[in-house]
Design a protein around this motif. Sequence first.
Motif, mmCIF file in Angstrom:
data_model
loop_
_atom_site.group_PDB
_atom_site.id
_atom_site.type_symbol
_atom_site.label_atom_id
_atom_site.label_comp_id
_atom_site.label_asym_id
_atom_site.label_seq_id
_atom_site.Cartn_x
_atom_site.Cartn_y
_atom_site.Cartn_z
ATOM 1 N N ALA A 11 -22.936 73.912 85.541
ATOM 2 C CA ALA A 11 -21.554 74.316 85.286
ATOM 3 C C ALA A 11 -20.619 73.462 86.135
ATOM 4 O O ALA A 11 -20.865 73.265 87.320
ATOM 5 C CB ALA A 11 -21.367 75.789 85.628
ATOM 6 N N LEU A 12 -19.584 72.940 85.509
ATOM 7 C CA LEU A 12 -18.528 72.192 86.198
ATOM 8 C C LEU A 12 -17.255 73.019 86.074
ATOM 9 O O LEU A 12 -16.760 73.220 84.970
ATOM 10 C CB LEU A 12 -18.328 70.816 85.559
ATOM 11 N N CYS A 13 -16.735 73.476 87.197
ATOM 12 C CA CYS A 13 -15.585 74.386 87.173
ATOM 13 C C CYS A 13 -14.392 73.799 87.917
ATOM 14 O O CYS A 13 -14.562 72.956 88.789
ATOM 15 C CB CYS A 13 -15.970 75.718 87.804
ATOM 16 N N HIS A 14 -13.236 74.274 87.605
ATOM 17 C CA HIS A 14 -11.951 73.850 88.160
ATOM 18 C C HIS A 14 -11.539 72.484 87.623
ATOM 19 O O HIS A 14 -10.908 71.696 88.318
ATOM 20 C CB HIS A 14 -11.949 73.846 89.695
ATOM 21 N N LEU A 15 -11.897 72.204 86.369
ATOM 22 C CA LEU A 15 -11.504 70.940 85.747
ATOM 23 C C LEU A 15 -10.051 71.008 85.307
ATOM 24 O O LEU A 15 -9.517 72.076 85.020
ATOM 25 C CB LEU A 15 -12.407 70.640 84.550
ATOM 26 N N GLN A 16 -9.424 69.860 85.228
ATOM 27 C CA GLN A 16 -8.025 69.788 84.816
ATOM 28 C C GLN A 16 -7.907 70.198 83.349
ATOM 29 O O GLN A 16 -8.616 69.659 82.490
ATOM 30 C CB GLN A 16 -7.516 68.370 85.016
ATOM 31 N N GLN A 17 -7.031 71.128 83.069
ATOM 32 C CA GLN A 17 -6.846 71.628 81.713
ATOM 33 C C GLN A 17 -6.494 70.485 80.767
ATOM 34 O O GLN A 17 -5.639 69.650 81.064
ATOM 35 C CB GLN A 17 -5.751 72.688 81.684
ATOM 36 N N VAL A 34 -16.725 63.135 82.267
ATOM 37 C CA VAL A 34 -16.642 64.220 81.289
ATOM 38 C C VAL A 34 -15.282 64.927 81.329
ATOM 39 O O VAL A 34 -14.874 65.522 80.350
ATOM 40 C CB VAL A 34 -17.783 65.248 81.460
ATOM 41 N N ALA A 35 -14.591 64.868 82.470
ATOM 42 C CA ALA A 35 -13.266 65.484 82.612
ATOM 43 C C ALA A 35 -12.694 65.095 83.965
ATOM 44 O O ALA A 35 -13.380 64.494 84.788
ATOM 45 C CB ALA A 35 -13.357 66.999 82.491
ATOM 46 N N ALA A 36 -11.458 65.483 84.196
ATOM 47 C CA ALA A 36 -10.798 65.220 85.481
ATOM 48 C C ALA A 36 -10.820 66.471 86.353
ATOM 49 O O ALA A 36 -10.782 67.590 85.844
ATOM 50 C CB ALA A 36 -9.349 64.793 85.245
ATOM 51 N N CYS A 37 -10.876 66.262 87.658
ATOM 52 C CA CYS A 37 -10.820 67.384 88.602
ATOM 53 C C CYS A 37 -9.447 68.036 88.536
ATOM 54 O O CYS A 37 -8.437 67.358 88.395
ATOM 55 C CB CYS A 37 -11.052 66.903 90.029
ATOM 56 N N GLY A 38 -9.443 69.342 88.670
ATOM 57 C CA GLY A 38 -8.194 70.082 88.722
ATOM 58 C C GLY A 38 -8.127 70.899 89.990
ATOM 59 O O GLY A 38 -8.945 70.743 90.886
ATOM 60 N N ASN A 39 -7.163 71.799 90.056
ATOM 61 C CA ASN A 39 -7.062 72.663 91.225
ATOM 62 C C ASN A 39 -6.799 74.105 90.822
ATOM 63 O O ASN A 39 -5.971 74.785 91.396
ATOM 64 C CB ASN A 39 -6.008 72.155 92.217
ATOM 65 N N PRO A 46 -7.135 69.232 94.237
ATOM 66 C CA PRO A 46 -8.171 69.109 93.212
ATOM 67 C C PRO A 46 -9.557 69.154 93.849
ATOM 68 O O PRO A 46 -9.774 68.614 94.933
ATOM 69 C CB PRO A 46 -7.905 67.740 92.590
ATOM 70 N N HIS A 47 -10.476 69.836 93.182
ATOM 71 C CA HIS A 47 -11.846 69.936 93.669
ATOM 72 C C HIS A 47 -12.758 70.284 92.498
ATOM 73 O O HIS A 47 -12.294 70.664 91.432
ATOM 74 C CB HIS A 47 -11.963 70.993 94.763
ATOM 75 N N LEU A 48 -14.033 70.148 92.705
ATOM 76 C CA LEU A 48 -15.018 70.454 91.674
ATOM 77 C C LEU A 48 -16.002 71.472 92.207
ATOM 78 O O LEU A 48 -16.539 71.316 93.296
ATOM 79 C CB LEU A 48 -15.780 69.184 91.258
ATOM 80 N N HIS A 49 -16.230 72.512 91.452
ATOM 81 C CA HIS A 49 -17.274 73.492 91.746
ATOM 82 C C HIS A 49 -18.405 73.159 90.788
ATOM 83 O O HIS A 49 -18.237 73.197 89.580
ATOM 84 C CB HIS A 49 -16.751 74.910 91.492
ATOM 85 N N LEU A 50 -19.542 72.792 91.325
ATOM 86 C CA LEU A 50 -20.702 72.428 90.525
ATOM 87 C C LEU A 50 -21.814 73.408 90.844
ATOM 88 O O LEU A 50 -22.096 73.665 92.015
ATOM 89 C CB LEU A 50 -21.144 71.004 90.888
ATOM 90 N N GLN A 51 -22.418 73.990 89.819
ATOM 91 C CA GLN A 51 -23.470 74.979 90.031
ATOM 92 C C GLN A 51 -24.584 74.767 89.027
ATOM 93 O O GLN A 51 -24.341 74.723 87.825
ATOM 94 C CB GLN A 51 -22.893 76.384 89.886
ATOM 95 N N ALA A 52 -25.808 74.637 89.520
ATOM 96 C CA ALA A 52 -26.984 74.541 88.656
ATOM 97 C C ALA A 52 -27.563 75.938 88.482
ATOM 98 O O ALA A 52 -27.704 76.688 89.448
ATOM 99 C CB ALA A 52 -28.013 73.605 89.274
ATOM 100 N N MET A 53 -27.893 76.281 87.225
ATOM 101 C CA MET A 53 -28.371 77.632 86.905
ATOM 102 C C MET A 53 -29.540 77.555 85.939
ATOM 103 O O MET A 53 -29.695 76.578 85.218
ATOM 104 C CB MET A 53 -27.243 78.444 86.261
ATOM 105 N N ASP A 54 -30.344 78.616 85.892
ATOM 106 C CA ASP A 54 -31.493 78.649 84.996
ATOM 107 C C ASP A 54 -31.178 79.217 83.614
ATOM 108 O O ASP A 54 -32.052 79.315 82.764
ATOM 109 C CB ASP A 54 -32.655 79.407 85.631
ATOM 110 N N HIS A 55 -29.932 79.584 83.364
ATOM 111 C CA HIS A 55 -29.531 80.145 82.066
ATOM 112 C C HIS A 55 -28.071 79.796 81.829
ATOM 113 O O HIS A 55 -27.299 79.710 82.772
ATOM 114 C CB HIS A 55 -29.709 81.671 82.085
ATOM 115 N N GLN A 56 -27.686 79.612 80.581
ATOM 116 C CA GLN A 56 -26.299 79.243 80.302
ATOM 117 C C GLN A 56 -25.333 80.410 80.436
ATOM 118 O O GLN A 56 -24.131 80.201 80.584
ATOM 119 C CB GLN A 56 -26.166 78.614 78.924
ATOM 120 N N ASP A 57 -25.818 81.630 80.405
ATOM 121 C CA ASP A 57 -24.955 82.800 80.591
ATOM 122 C C ASP A 57 -24.870 83.106 82.084
ATOM 123 O O ASP A 57 -25.857 83.539 82.682
ATOM 124 C CB ASP A 57 -25.545 83.988 79.838
#
Length: 79
Positions: A11-17, A34-39, A46-57
């Motif tokens: 998951a890539l979060c806090h991307l620029q709308q 894939v996108a620009a960093c947002g805030n 601006p920053h990026l929250h990146l999280q690896a997970m075992d399920h898409q939900d």
Amino acid sequence: MIRSAVGPFVALCHLQQGSAGVVLGQAVAAGEVVAACGNSGNSTEPHLHLQAMDHQDPTRARAVPITFDGGLPRNGTRT
């Protein structure tokens, strides 16, 4: 959300709308923009929250350890 062919969902979060440069279902390669960093959220920079997970939900997912080139980046560095 990026689905890895051999590993976790990322998951890539806090991307620029409106900055997404890819579309749903498109294959992406390492290093591809894939996108620009947002805030979004409680942040002034601006920053990026990146999280690896075992399920898409996210409500069912568990965190998966992730490294970059076998290690973790330090503050002020880019990978």
